[in-house]
Each structure stands twice: as C-alpha cells, then as structure tokens.
Write an enzyme that holds these catalytic residues in place. Structure first.
Site, mmCIF file in Angstrom:
data_model
loop_
_atom_site.group_PDB
_atom_site.id
_atom_site.type_symbol
_atom_site.label_atom_id
_atom_site.label_comp_id
_atom_site.label_asym_id
_atom_site.label_seq_id
_atom_site.Cartn_x
_atom_site.Cartn_y
_atom_site.Cartn_z
ATOM 1 C CG ASP A 91 10.033 -8.817 0.068
ATOM 2 O OD1 ASP A 91 9.375 -8.672 -0.980
ATOM 3 O OD2 ASP A 91 11.274 -8.984 0.073
ATOM 4 C CB CYS B 251 10.473 -2.546 -13.403
ATOM 5 S SG CYS B 251 11.951 -2.138 -14.349
ATOM 6 C CD GLU C 148 32.138 14.464 16.676
ATOM 7 O OE1 GLU C 148 31.045 14.073 16.213
ATOM 8 O OE2 GLU C 148 33.150 13.744 16.767
ATOM 9 C CG HIS D 174 38.558 16.139 11.398
ATOM 10 N ND1 HIS D 174 39.639 15.906 12.231
ATOM 11 C CD2 HIS D 174 37.456 15.847 12.131
ATOM 12 C CE1 HIS D 174 39.217 15.508 13.412
ATOM 13 N NE2 HIS D 174 37.880 15.458 13.382
#
Length: 470
Positions: free
Chosen positions: A130, A160, A327, A258
């Site tokens: 980076d 950009c 699950e 749930h």
C-alpha cells in the site's frame, strides 16, 4: 528406501504427510488447510492519495485472510512515519525535495524487505503493498524485486475524479491520520490537498499500451467502472472478482440468530426444530425493532431451516431463503447434547476442542468448510445495501469474523447470543458494531474452549464449559 507394507501408514489431513497409523489417531482431525498459490502474490496499490486505495488494501486483506489465504498489508506511509517522527507539511512530498525523496525511497525498500520475509520465510501467500506507486520508475523497481524473488504481481489502480467522493473521503479518513494530529480540520484539508498536487506533478497512470504486459485492474470512482488486463491465476482472479463486488455506499447490515428453538432449550445442537415460546416472542420483538428503524429498502435473508423462517415470518415482509446460510452440519452428532457427544465420542469431542476451526464432524462440516460455503453470501452482502440476515450461531460467527477481521482461532469462539441484533456499519477502514438485546430472555448456547483438551481427559474437565440447559 525400504518398502513399507500397505496399511502401516495413513495420511495426516492437516500436514499432508504420511505418518504411522497409531500416531495419526492422536493428532487433530480436520479438513486440510487450503493452499491457493503455487507461488506468492504481491498486490500493488497505485494512485494519488485519494479515496479507495487504503480502503481497498485493508478490505482485500480482510477478505483473503477470511477465505484462508494468509495476507498482510505493508503500508509504506507507516514506514515513513517511523523514519520521520514529526510531519511538518506537504513540502515533504514535493518531487524536487531530494532529501525527502531519498527517505521515501528507503522506506519503500524497507517495506519490500519485510514483504520478502513475510512471503518467503513466514508462509505468507499474499502481500498487499500500500503506497502511491505513481511513477513508472517505482513500479519497475517493484517488478524487478518480484521477479528476483519469484512472486506474481497484480497492480490495483484507484482513480477518482468525483469531487463529492473525494471530499467525503477527506472528511472520514485523512483528518484522523496521525500526520494531522493537533491540526484543525481546515489546516488538515488544505495540507492534504496540497499533498495531492505534489503527487500529480509526477503521476504516471497505468497505460493500456505501455503496460499491456502487466496484470492490473483499474477502479474508477470507487467502483463506478473497472478495467482489467491480463488477470492470471487463482489469486488474481479471486481478487478482481472481489473488488468488482464491493462498494462504499452508506448502509447497515443487521445480523440476528433465529429465536430460541425447542432444541436450544434441551442443549441439543443442530436439527431443524421450531421456535420455543420465548423464540416466538423474540420474533415479534425483532419485527417491532425493524419497524422502528425505518430502514430504507431492507432485504431479509434466512436459511432453509424452520427456526429462521419462523422468525422471519413475524416481520410480515418478503424474505429470501439461502441454503448456504444453514447451520453447520454436525454429522453423526446432530441433535445430540454435549454430554452425549462426550459419552459416545470422547475422542472426537477432544479433537474438536484442540482445533475447533479445522475440525470436521464425522459425516459433517468444519468451520473452515462453512467459511467456503458462505463466500457467495459475503459476495452478495458486499453488493447489497441494507440487509437483515437471520441465521445460526456458527454461521453468524463466520460472517462476523469477516466484517470484524477476526482470525481463524478467534472465529469459533465469537459470542453470538440469542435474541440479540448486531448492527454492522461499514466505515472507512473497518466496521462499527452495535449490539442490541431485545429484552426477551433465552438460554445460553456459548461454550468456551476448556483448559484441558487432551484425549484422555476426565469427562468432568471436558464438560466444564458446557452451558446450562433443561
């Protein structure tokens, strides 16, 4: 080498080596650790200090680690901060500041040396480099380094020009930079914009003709448009596919298990039971909570299992069922209590405690398997805006580990209590989490790793962390 009689050796699934059968049963039992690369890969970020670059590096690293590719970010800006203790102003980034240019070059070289250590000595598979890397000279230096060490390279250029996106990025990210500690917002913005101008003076974007032999993806305006070139191999393909499925639109992701099920009450794992009385109360409470949030265009996802569907039905809105959200499959241990598993399969119970992430239930799944099953869900979540996912404990742990950048060791022990909503809000470099308990009591289903994980342990020590149940 002397021949070995058939049947005397077996293959260790974790280490991929042949070992004596008698020793194999004392080792951890699990799925193999995936090796996605035949040689390490460097992902090189390119671009002005504008939106998307560091955001991309951190997000990509989180994803690759989650799917099992050991990945690390090497942020050259951090090396520079360690080399130059006090940042004064944008003058440090002028291309005619020869002393500063030399310091920045040395910082990049130091970062590359750490990349080599990570990829060649520490079993890393991907290094994300980076930095701005805005000149063809700097990129050539990196390519030479990669060739000398046998690494593949993918460039990721973030471009950009949208003023609104740039302004929002400066507001969210740059003002919190260590470089601007003690500065007013106005001073920080002014200096940062001047820093961008310094980079512009020498910026040489990736060129379709001059760089046609390189592997790269160009990302325009944080995902409005993409251009990919010579994407080669598994890691590069998955990286590009992931980057093309992400966006920065403000949103919230709600995760909920749930409502309490009949089998939860009895301390039994898995199965496909319906909701308990308190579980139905939670479903109503969840519906009221969601209505109170006034969430724009909320999508609701469930598994194919009764308990998530019954929970979603109370919302009174359309919902989408995902089999991938089912699950974890406990195989021969489905619908058993922990006490029953310890009594019938004490060795399996201990092996799972030794390595809960990679352990696979006989005829069932491991958490590692579950992560692979959930990858399409993550991809779709990244594409969506506001989503409520009603799922299960193991599934919620996997999803939460992705968003919170948790390791495979932490993942199986993340706390995901019943009757609690987790609101995840993606921000510049991570994810904010808000936990909301909806005031409906439920059993505790969380079991911590016991201290004694040896196969020969007494039953009492194996069961010491089992939560109470009826």
């Amino acid at each position: 080498m002397a021949a070995v009689a058939s049947g005397q050796l077996t293959q260790n699934p974790l280490q991929k080596v042949w070992v004596p059968l008698s020793l194999h049963r004392l080792r951890r039992r699990g799925s193999t650790v995936p090796q996605f690369t035949n040689c390490p890969t460097m992902v090189i970020l390119v671009g002005l200090r504008r939106p998307g670059k560091t955001y991309i590096s951190r997000k990509l690293t989180r994803y690759l680690n989650w799917i099992g590719m050991p990945t690390r970010v090497f942020n050259v800006g951090q090396y520079r901060r360690e080399a130059v203790q006090s940042y004064k102003n944008y003058e440090f980034f002028r291309h005619d500041n020869e002393e500063a240019m030399q310091i920045r070059r040395q910082c990049a070289l130091a970062a590359l040396q750490d990349v080599r250590t990570y990829l060649s000595s520490e079993e890393g598979q991907v290094a994300v480099f980076d930095a701005t890397n805005t000149t063809r000279e700097r990129r050539a230096l990196i390519m030479q380094f990669a060739r000398e060490n046998g690494y593949k390279v993918l460039f990721v250029e973030s471009i950009c020009d949208d003023p609104a996106i740039i302004e929002e990025n400066i507001k969210q990210v740059k003002l919190s930079s260590p470089d601007y500690k003690g500065c007013t917002p106005e001073e920080a913005v002014a200096d940062f914009l001047q820093r961008i101008e310094c980079y512009k003076a020498t910026y040489e974007p990736l060129d379709e003709q001059l760089d046609s032999g390189l592997s790269y993806i160009k990302i325009f305006d944080v995902g409005v448009r993409y251009l990919a070139n010579r994407v080669q191999g598994h890691v590069q393909s998955r990286t590009v596919y992931y980057l093309m499925n992400t966006h920065v639109t403000p949103r919230a992701i709600y995760l909920s298990r749930h409502g309490e099920s009949q089998l939860n009450l009895k301390g039994r794992i898995g199965g496909d039971a319906g909701l308990s009385t308190r579980g139905r109360q939670y479903a109503q409470a969840l519906a009221e909570f969601i209505r109170s949030q006034s969430i724009r265009e909320l999508k609701v996802w469930t598994s194919h299992m009764k308990r998530t569907i019954e929970t979603a039905e109370a919302l009174g809105v359309p919902y989408e069922q995902w089999k991938a959200l089912n699950e974890i499959d406990a195989g021969v241990c489905e619908e058993m209590t922990y006490e029953e598993i310890q009594e019938r399969y004490p060795e399996e119970f201990a092996l799972r405690d030794q390595d809960k992430y990679r352990y696979r239930y006989p005829k069932g799944e491991s958490y590692e398997d579950l992560v692979q099953r959930l990858e399409p869900v993550i991809m779709e979540l990244e594409r969506q805006e506001n989503v409520l996912v009603i799922c299960h404990q193991a599934v919620m742990r996997c999803l939460l580990a992705y968003f919170l950048d948790k390791s495979s060791e932490e993942l199986p022990y993340l706390r995901c209590p019943l009757h609690t909503v987790l609101k995840l809000t993606p921000v510049a470099y991570g994810c904010e989490v808000e936990s909301i308990f909806l005031n409906v009591e439920a059993v505790n289903t969380h079991r911590e790793r016991p201290q004694n994980v040896d196969i020969s342990r007494p039953p009492a020590e194996a069961l010491v962390t089992v939560p109470e149940h009826y």
